[in-house]
Design a protein around this motif. Structure first.
Motif, PDB file in Angstrom:
ATOM      1  N   ILE A  21     -12.897   8.558   2.429  1.00  0.00           N
ATOM      2  CA  ILE A  21     -12.284   8.000   0.988  1.00  0.00           C
ATOM      3  C   ILE A  21     -10.926   7.330   0.921  1.00  0.00           C
ATOM      4  N   GLY A  22     -10.996   6.323   0.391  1.00  0.00           N
ATOM      5  CA  GLY A  22      -9.485   5.126   0.393  1.00  0.00           C
ATOM      6  C   GLY A  22      -8.642   6.281  -1.159  1.00  0.00           C
ATOM      7  N   ILE A  23      -7.918   6.672  -0.717  1.00  0.00           N
ATOM      8  CA  ILE A  23      -6.993   6.734  -2.191  1.00  0.00           C
ATOM      9  C   ILE A  23      -5.522   5.927  -2.205  1.00  0.00           C
ATOM     10  N   GLY A  24      -5.666   4.891  -3.232  1.00  0.00           N
ATOM     11  CA  GLY A  24      -4.590   3.535  -3.258  1.00  0.00           C
ATOM     12  C   GLY A  24      -2.943   4.052  -4.235  1.00  0.00           C
ATOM     13  N   GLY A  25      -2.426   3.580  -3.959  1.00  0.00           N
ATOM     14  CA  GLY A  25      -0.766   4.412  -4.750  1.00  0.00           C
ATOM     15  C   GLY A  25       0.345   3.801  -3.275  1.00  0.00           C
ATOM     16  N   TRP A  26       0.736   4.402  -3.386  1.00  0.00           N
ATOM     17  CA  TRP A  26       2.440   4.864  -2.615  1.00  0.00           C
ATOM     18  C   TRP A  26       3.277   5.905  -2.997  1.00  0.00           C
ATOM     19  N   GLY A  27       2.481   7.209  -1.663  1.00  0.00           N
ATOM     20  CA  GLY A  27       3.615   8.078  -2.161  1.00  0.00           C
ATOM     21  C   GLY A  27       3.089   8.697  -3.590  1.00  0.00           C
ATOM     22  N   SER A  28       4.152   9.386  -4.138  1.00  0.00           N
ATOM     23  CA  SER A  28       4.491   9.753  -5.930  1.00  0.00           C
ATOM     24  C   SER A  28       4.550   8.373  -6.476  1.00  0.00           C
ATOM     25  N   ARG A  29       3.846   8.035  -6.543  1.00  0.00           N
ATOM     26  CA  ARG A  29       3.685   6.285  -7.578  1.00  0.00           C
ATOM     27  C   ARG A  29       2.517   5.551  -7.654  1.00  0.00           C
ATOM     28  N   ARG A  30       1.672   5.795  -8.905  1.00  0.00           N
ATOM     29  CA  ARG A  30       0.219   5.657  -9.253  1.00  0.00           C
ATOM     30  C   ARG A  30      -0.993   5.368  -8.793  1.00  0.00           C
ATOM     31  N   LYS A  31      -0.665   6.429  -8.382  1.00  0.00           N
ATOM     32  CA  LYS A  31      -1.794   7.742  -7.389  1.00  0.00           C
ATOM     33  C   LYS A  31      -2.928   7.812  -8.670  1.00  0.00           C
ATOM     34  N   PRO A  32      -3.878   7.778  -8.104  1.00  0.00           N
ATOM     35  CA  PRO A  32      -5.749   8.436  -9.284  1.00  0.00           C
ATOM     36  C   PRO A  32      -5.790   9.024  -9.555  1.00  0.00           C
ATOM     37  N   MET A  33      -4.756  10.125  -9.760  1.00  0.00           N
ATOM     38  CA  MET A  33      -4.771  11.299  -9.828  1.00  0.00           C
ATOM     39  C   MET A  33      -5.787  11.869 -10.734  1.00  0.00           C
ATOM     40  N   ALA A  34      -5.744  11.465 -11.931  1.00  0.00           N
ATOM     41  CA  ALA A  34      -7.308  11.811 -12.889  1.00  0.00           C
ATOM     42  C   ALA A  34      -8.591  12.106 -12.216  1.00  0.00           C
ATOM     43  N   LEU A  35      -8.799  10.984 -10.788  1.00  0.00           N
ATOM     44  CA  LEU A  35     -10.164  10.635 -10.092  1.00  0.00           C
ATOM     45  C   LEU A  35      -9.740  12.117  -9.319  1.00  0.00           C
ATOM     46  N   VAL A  36      -8.463  12.409  -8.961  1.00  0.00           N
ATOM     47  CA  VAL A  36      -8.349  13.562  -7.780  1.00  0.00           C
ATOM     48  C   VAL A  36      -8.474  14.228  -8.080  1.00  0.00           C
ATOM     49  N   ARG A  37      -8.034  14.832 -10.036  1.00  0.00           N
ATOM     50  CA  ARG A  37      -8.442  16.306 -10.046  1.00  0.00           C
ATOM     51  C   ARG A  37     -10.394  16.320 -10.556  1.00  0.00           C
ATOM     52  N   TYR A  52      -1.832   6.193   1.657  1.00  0.00           N
ATOM     53  CA  TYR A  52      -0.598   5.656   1.963  1.00  0.00           C
ATOM     54  C   TYR A  52      -0.130   7.577   0.275  1.00  0.00           C
ATOM     55  N   GLY A  53       0.124   8.655   1.474  1.00  0.00           N
ATOM     56  CA  GLY A  53       0.181   9.708   1.091  1.00  0.00           C
ATOM     57  C   GLY A  53       1.392  10.064   0.018  1.00  0.00           C
ATOM     58  N   GLY A  54       1.112  11.490  -0.830  1.00  0.00           N
ATOM     59  CA  GLY A  54       1.344  11.371  -1.922  1.00  0.00           C
ATOM     60  C   GLY A  54       0.858  13.010  -2.511  1.00  0.00           C
ATOM     61  N   PRO A  55       1.127  13.412  -3.440  1.00  0.00           N
ATOM     62  CA  PRO A  55       0.093  14.301  -3.759  1.00  0.00           C
ATOM     63  C   PRO A  55      -1.128  14.846  -3.926  1.00  0.00           C
ATOM     64  N   THR A  75       4.725  11.985   1.560  1.00  0.00           N
ATOM     65  CA  THR A  75       6.096  11.994   0.435  1.00  0.00           C
ATOM     66  C   THR A  75       5.545  12.275  -0.784  1.00  0.00           C
ATOM     67  N   LEU A  76       6.376  13.009  -1.820  1.00  0.00           N
ATOM     68  CA  LEU A  76       6.576  12.462  -2.909  1.00  0.00           C
ATOM     69  C   LEU A  76       7.218  12.069  -3.560  1.00  0.00           C
ATOM     70  N   ASP A  77       8.650  11.379  -2.419  1.00  0.00           N
ATOM     71  CA  ASP A  77       9.817  11.080  -2.915  1.00  0.00           C
ATOM     72  C   ASP A  77      10.387  10.944  -3.194  1.00  0.00           C
ATOM     73  N   SER A  78      11.165  11.740  -4.317  1.00  0.00           N
ATOM     74  CA  SER A  78      11.938  12.557  -4.287  1.00  0.00           C
ATOM     75  C   SER A  78      12.504  13.780  -3.692  1.00  0.00           C
ATOM     76  N   ILE A  79      11.062  13.794  -3.176  1.00  0.00           N
ATOM     77  CA  ILE A  79      11.133  15.434  -2.747  1.00  0.00           C
ATOM     78  C   ILE A  79      10.447  14.461  -1.128  1.00  0.00           C
ATOM     79  N   PRO A  80      10.775  14.961   0.420  1.00  0.00           N
ATOM     80  CA  PRO A  80      10.343  13.896   1.213  1.00  0.00           C
ATOM     81  C   PRO A  80       9.564  13.466   2.071  1.00  0.00           C
ATOM     82  N   LEU A  81       8.993  15.376   1.973  1.00  0.00           N
ATOM     83  CA  LEU A  81       7.624  15.725   2.654  1.00  0.00           C
ATOM     84  C   LEU A  81       6.833  16.446   1.754  1.00  0.00           C
ATOM     85  N   ASP A 187      -3.405  -1.396  -3.880  1.00  0.00           N
ATOM     86  CA  ASP A 187      -4.965  -0.799  -3.576  1.00  0.00           C
ATOM     87  C   ASP A 187      -5.774  -2.312  -3.987  1.00  0.00           C
ATOM     88  N   ASP A 188      -5.210  -3.753  -4.359  1.00  0.00           N
ATOM     89  CA  ASP A 188      -6.502  -4.220  -3.891  1.00  0.00           C
ATOM     90  C   ASP A 188      -7.297  -4.689  -2.622  1.00  0.00           C
TER      91      ASP A 188
END
Length: 289
Positions: A21-37, A52-55, A75-81, A187-188
């Motif tokens: 499974i590929g998950i778009g976005g970057w770190g803690s930015r524009r992640k498809p979290m509703a689909l992840v949930r 490009y991992g985040g939450p 990364t969570l961006d404002s929280i480095p790891l 994402d494209d």
């Protein structure tokens, strides 16, 4: 053109254990979290996750759903790891293919273009080759015009996926996706590199509205690469989805400092509507304090 709208539950109903499974976005930015949930509410497991991992990575790792992770970082961006990813990695709960950011991008390009690999300079002279012994090098069949030498490259393998999950600001019901923030991320490429691709968005609009007040270049994702479209307002929360909303820093800190079982019990055991309601209630209680 066919109507590709579906629910998040219908999307995850098409996924299976053992998939990549590929998950778009970057770190803690524009992640498809509703689909992840929605994915977390299923019993799907043994996943290879490309991100490009985040939450997204942190939650799936904490829930024990990831067998292998392919990532340049988490990364969570404002929280480095990402702390839940770190715990899973330190405990050896998942296999990791950690590569350079550019190598990751070219792996997506290779898959999108149906190539087995792409020769890249990224990674040469670094420990990325040592920690990923499966990687190979390839020598150019052509001599360099200035040196007369045949250069050696990293043969970055294609990051082919069974399914991709991405989130954008707007989409139409046919699968055209639009970003309105400062960065398209990749994402494209995720959509083009996967056998199936599912796009969640803040709002589904008529096709003509997509370019009514925004440039055609914002139409990042084309319908030919999309399998399904999900309208998911606030669907990137708690990550950002500029310009619709910023990252929810207070809630992200709660996520990062709360033991996973407690967080999951409080916020993830109901529907997406229950999640949004619980988040609102948490913010309200914080304001009262």
């Amino acid at each position: 053109m066919s109507d590709k709208t579906m629910s998040a539950e219908e999307v995850v109903g098409r996924l299976e254990s053992g998939m990549t499974i590929g998950i778009g976005g970057w770190g803690s930015r524009r992640k498809p979290m509703a689909l992840v949930r929605a994915l977390l509410r299923t019993g799907i497991t043994d996943l290879t996750v490309v991100s490009y991992g985040g939450p997204d990575v942190g939650m799936l790792a904490a829930a024990g759903r990831i067998r292998k992770l392919v990532a340049a970082f988490a990364t969570l961006d404002s929280i480095p790891l990402e702390p839940h990813y770190r715990s899973a990695r330190e405990s050896g709960a998942l296999e990791l293919m950690e590569i350079d950011e550019a190598m990751f991008m070219w792996g997506l390009h290779a898959a999108a273009n149906r190539l087995p690999f792409i020769p890249v300079r990224a990674g040469l002279g670094s420990d990325v080759m040592r920690v990923n012994p499966v990687l190979r090098t390839v020598t150019s069949p052509y001599e360099d015009a200035s040196t007369g030498l045949q250069e050696t490259f990293v043969a970055m393998p294609a990051l082919r996926m069974d399914a991709a999950l991405v989130h954008v600001n707007r989409a139409d019901r046919f699968g055209n996706g639009q970003y309105l923030g400062p960065d398209p991320y990749f994402d494209d490429l995720f959509c083009e590199a996967a056998d199936t691709a599912y796009v969640s968005c803040e709002r589904i609009v008529d096709s003509a509205e997509l370019t009514k007040e925004a440039a055609p270049q914002t139409l990042l994702i084309k319908r030919h690469s999309v399998t399904g479209v999900v309208e998911a307002p606030n669907g990137a929360h708690f990550t950002s989805c500029a310009p619709d909303y910023d990252r929810d820093e207070d809630f992200q800190r709660l996520y990062a400092t709360t033991p996973w079982p407690e967080f999951a019990e409080r916020f993830l055991h109901g529907s997406e509507k229950d999640y949004q309601t619980a988040v609102q209630a948490w913010h309200a209680s914080n304001e009262e304090r």
